[in-house]
Write a protein that holds these residues in place. Sequence first.
Motif: not given
Length: 285
Positions: A158-159, A161-163, A165-166, A260-261
């Motif tokens: 998760f981290i 692609w989340y990191h 893209s955001t 969240t990071y």
Amino acid sequence: MNVSHEVNQLFQPYNFELSKDMRPFFEEYWATSFPIALIYLLLIAVGQNYMKERKGFNLQGPLIFWSFCLAIFSILGAVRMWGIMGTVLLTGGLKQTVCFINFVDNSTVKFWSWVFLLSKVIELVQRVVPTLAGMPTMTLHLPGDTAFIILRKRPLIFIHWYHHSTVLVYTSFGYKNKVPAGGWFVTMNLGVHAIMYTYYTLKAANVKPPKMLPMLITSLQILQMFVGAIVSILTYIWRQDQGCHTTMEHLFWSFILYMTYFILFAHFFRQTYIRPKVKAKTKSQ
């Protein structure tokens, strides 16, 4: 005005930093970051599916060159931005760096701000191309042992692609709103990346870096997220001061993302560096 004058006196821009101001362009098309991030996620899914039954390619040479270029870029940007932010901090105090916009119009700051934003798009390409090619890539954009995500048939967690893209969307949003606190985001990110991409270059070239370097870089990432959250809190506290330039939308999203990071990176640190040691110690006993 004194702070702005001090910065301009101490940091004369180089010729390349006096290039055309790209702010109007990026302000107008900032929302393009959303489809770019979406395409990034789609290409990762397509790349994983494409490489499922294929052997990875050997792209060691291009990877060394790519990482080396990003390392040089990050080092140069970190030197320039840390110098400017340090001057503003020592001259005007912490509030000046997170609230007031006068130093943001410095030619050097303007140049490294839009180039930094552009680098976020380039970093997405860096992550997609190795994935499509099925070559080894660093897990989570973090230091650590080389993770053969595609070759070992492991899904992207998760981290990762989340990191990525955001960060692109958040950087575009902050740049559009010309928020002074974004100076710390740019400065800290370039500083960590200067070390991280140097590490990537050494790993790609099969040069053995110090064993503690991966843990150090991950620790710096966590520290960056913690400081970013503190800056967001301070900006919220000072938002009512006359001349403090910020928006509630930016305060909300910066705090949410930084927290969240911080949680995700801290969890990665525990899983990667602490838990294995605890297991090894328990096993030996």
